[in-house]
Write an enzyme that holds these catalytic residues in place. Structure first.
Site, PDB file in Angstrom:
ATOM      1  N   ILE A   1       0.855  -1.179   0.000  1.00 33.28           N
ATOM      2  CA  ILE A   1       0.000   0.000   0.000  1.00 33.28           C
ATOM      3  C   ILE A   1       0.896   1.236   0.000  1.00 33.28           C
ATOM      4  O   ILE A   1       2.031   1.199   0.483  1.00 33.28           O
ATOM      5  CB  ILE A   1      -0.988   0.029   1.187  1.00 33.28           C
ATOM      6  CG1 ILE A   1      -0.319  -0.403   2.482  1.00 33.28           C
ATOM      7  CG2 ILE A   1      -2.208  -0.812   0.901  1.00 33.28           C
ATOM      8  CD1 ILE A   1      -1.251  -0.384   3.679  1.00 33.28           C
ATOM      9  N   GLU A   2       0.388   2.320  -0.548  1.00 36.58           N
ATOM     10  CA  GLU A   2       1.213   3.495  -0.791  1.00 36.58           C
ATOM     11  C   GLU A   2       1.749   4.161   0.459  1.00 36.58           C
ATOM     12  O   GLU A   2       2.689   4.944   0.408  1.00 36.58           O
ATOM     13  CB  GLU A   2       0.452   4.525  -1.644  1.00 36.58           C
ATOM     14  CG  GLU A   2      -0.891   4.923  -1.101  1.00 36.58           C
ATOM     15  CD  GLU A   2      -2.028   4.148  -1.742  1.00 36.58           C
ATOM     16  OE1 GLU A   2      -3.059   4.759  -2.047  1.00 36.58           O
ATOM     17  OE2 GLU A   2      -1.890   2.919  -1.936  1.00 36.58           O
ATOM     18  N   HIS A   3       1.185   3.845   1.604  1.00 35.87           N
ATOM     19  CA  HIS A   3       1.652   4.420   2.855  1.00 35.87           C
ATOM     20  C   HIS A   3       3.033   3.907   3.234  1.00 35.87           C
ATOM     21  O   HIS A   3       3.657   4.422   4.177  1.00 35.87           O
ATOM     22  CB  HIS A   3       0.650   4.110   3.969  1.00 35.87           C
ATOM     23  CG  HIS A   3      -0.739   4.580   3.672  1.00 35.87           C
ATOM     24  ND1 HIS A   3      -1.514   4.032   2.672  1.00 35.87           N
ATOM     25  CD2 HIS A   3      -1.502   5.556   4.226  1.00 35.87           C
ATOM     26  CE1 HIS A   3      -2.679   4.642   2.619  1.00 35.87           C
ATOM     27  NE2 HIS A   3      -2.705   5.565   3.545  1.00 35.87           N
ATOM     28  N   GLY A   4       3.520   2.864   2.523  1.00 37.87           N
ATOM     29  CA  GLY A   4       4.861   2.351   2.759  1.00 37.87           C
ATOM     30  C   GLY A   4       4.897   0.955   3.322  1.00 37.87           C
ATOM     31  O   GLY A   4       5.963   0.472   3.715  1.00 37.87           O
TER      32      GLY A   4
END
Length: 509
Positions: free
Chosen positions: A322-325
């Site tokens: 996910i783009e949050h890392g």
């Protein structure tokens, strides 16, 4: 002289001057949100009229769609300009943008995070292919979302014969971040947070712009007790620390060490989703997976694929991101999109978007608001309302395959799924396959230039993007192509002589 950077929220907010450019950290559902400081800003403005005319920038959507997050800034006069990656978590800010009470801009979340890094390095900005051919391209809207927005934040440039977008640097006066622990020197640990997102990059941008960094944490600790490996933001770039002992991991979760990545625990078993339109779409999309694929899920129906993976015990078959890392684990959905239990890795948001931008994703499962005959997709502005793409653009433009997941139409559709067939009793009032999208968030022509694969999965049919346009490749059992598909679209797709039937097993519980 002994340093002591601890202070009250009110004292920290007094450091913010009128007209400041303020970078905010956080994600939907309360992820990494410095809520205590946000509330203090709102309270001071309503009591004194200051700070006012702030220029606010945030990469991710922040809030709860009610009163928290960006809703604390949604007061006429408090903000003058907002640059946001995602807006739906704050209906009040969306209304201010719609009514031209503020200057409203949208930039891709990944580009905002990476731009902080460029600002911190005193470079002229971010040069990237991300956004070409979309609404952030200055040949279209340049990221401007209303009539009040006049600034040229993005410029088209040519470097070495390659077209790129230049997201221009600007000074950041204040950054408001959050962590778990802090000492009096201002060293910040994120050990008990759900993600790293863009905390360090945003803090660096303010510090090296000559601005200030305000950090909210849950717990104060003694000097020299934080392990160096735990400090993600060094005290050298932090100016004020606010302690909120009531700080929660999210609005609903107090603290869960499996979400912070401190421990791994049993993955909760996901219940099989009840048979319905959303389940059918997710099941069909799931068929696009291959073992060991690196994948990403967007908010919405795409999350249903993550649920299928969890319910079938397939978590170890793919590399989920996910783009949050965050990598791996069991992804949370809905209000807690961006959280994961028992993740395998957590890296900083700008680095995660470097991975996406460079083509690291094999498959992305994303939603869609509108799609047209050219394969252009809109998720960023619907019905005149600013929505924003979040990480959608950074992900969709660069993944090798994008599976757009969504209902064929919306608002009032009555659909029955029985005996392995689908029956459209009443079509939706709002068409999603339109002649021309209101705004281009994903450029079909750009995807074709890069030889990327794109398909659209709905409950009635599957379409694939080709050089000739959208091709109808699969039709659900029970569907009449003319009545249920073609008559409910604003354009005519290409149709092979015998479209394949979607697997009837998808329509059985």
């Amino acid at each position: 002289m002994t340093r002591n950077k601890f202070m009250s929220a009110e004292s920290a907010v007094d450091m913010i001057r009128n007209g400041s450019t303020v970078a905010l950290i956080g994600g939907g559902g309360g992820l990494m949100e410095p809520t205590h400081v946000f509330r203090a800003i709102s309270r001071k403005f309503q009591e004194t009229g200051s700070p006012r005319n702030l220029n606010v920038i945030h990469a991710l959507g922040i809030g709860d769609k009610k009163s928290e997050g960006m809703n604390h800034f949604a007061h006429k006069g408090l903000v003058k300009k907002v640059v946001g990656g995602h807006w739906v978590w704050s209906p009040r800010m969306q209304e201010l943008a719609r009514d031209n009470e503020i200057e409203a801009y949208v930039l891709p979340s990944g580009c905002v995070m990476q731009l902080y890094r460029e600002i911190g390095g005193k470079r002229p900005g971010l040069f990237t292919h991300v956004g070409l051919g979309t609404f952030v391209d200055p040949r279209h809207q340049g990221g401007r979302m209303n009539d009040a927005a006049k600034d040229e934040m993005v410029e088209l440039v040519n470097i070495g014969g390659q077209e790129l977008l230049w997201y221009k640097s600007f000074p950041v006066d204040v950054t408001i971040i959050r962590g778990s622990f802090a000492d009096a020197d201002g060293n910040i640990s994120l050990d008990q947070e759900a993600a790293n997102i863009d905390v360090y990059a945003a803090a660096l941008a303010a510090h090296n712009s000559g601005g200030i960094v305000i950090a909210q944490v849950r717990t104060a600790v003694d000097r020299n007790t934080l392990p160096a490996r735990s400090v993600r933001v060094p005290g050298a770039i932090v100016d004020a620390v606010v302690v909120d002992p009531e700080q929660r991991m999210s609005y609903e979760i107090g603290y869960d060490p499996t979400i912070s990545g401190e421990y791994r625990g049993p993955t909760p078993t996901e219940a099989v989703e009840e048979l319905g339109v959303r389940a059918v779409i997710a099941r069909r999309a799931h068929l696009e997976l291959t073992d060991n694929a690196v994948i990403n899920f967007g908010v919405g129906i795409g999350e249903g694929v993550a649920k299928i993976i969890a319910s079938r015990g397939e978590v170890d078959r793919y590399y989920q991101t996910i783009e949050h890392g965050t990598y791996g684990g069991s992804l949370l959905v809905g209000l807690h999109f961006g959280f994961a239990r028992s993740a395998s890795a957590m890296i900083d948001g700008p680095s995660q978007f470097d991975f996406y931008s460079g083509g690291g994703l094999d498959v992305a499962f994303l939603g869609f608001g509108e799609i047209d005959a050219e394969g252009d997709v809109n998720v960023s502005k619907l019905g005149g309302l600013t929505v924003g793409p979040g990480g959608f653009m950074d992900i969709a433009q660069n993944a090798r395959k994008v599976v757009f997941c969504g209902t064929f139409d919306t608002k009032g559709a009555d659909i029955a799924i029985e005996n392995g067939e689908i029956n459209v009793r009443r079509p939706g009032q709002v068409r999603k396959l339109v002649r021309k999208v209101e705004q281009i968030t994903y450029s079909g022509s750009q995807a074709l230039k890069l030889s990327h694969e794109a398909l659209l999965v709905t409950e009635r049919a599957v379409f694939r993007l080709t050089d000739q346009g959208l091709v109808l490749t699969e039709v659900a059992p029970g569907i009449d192509i003319r009545r249920d598909i073609l008559d409910q679209m604003d354009f005519a797709p290409l149709i092979p002589s015998t479209p394949v039937s979607m697997d009837p097993a998808l329509f059985v519980q």
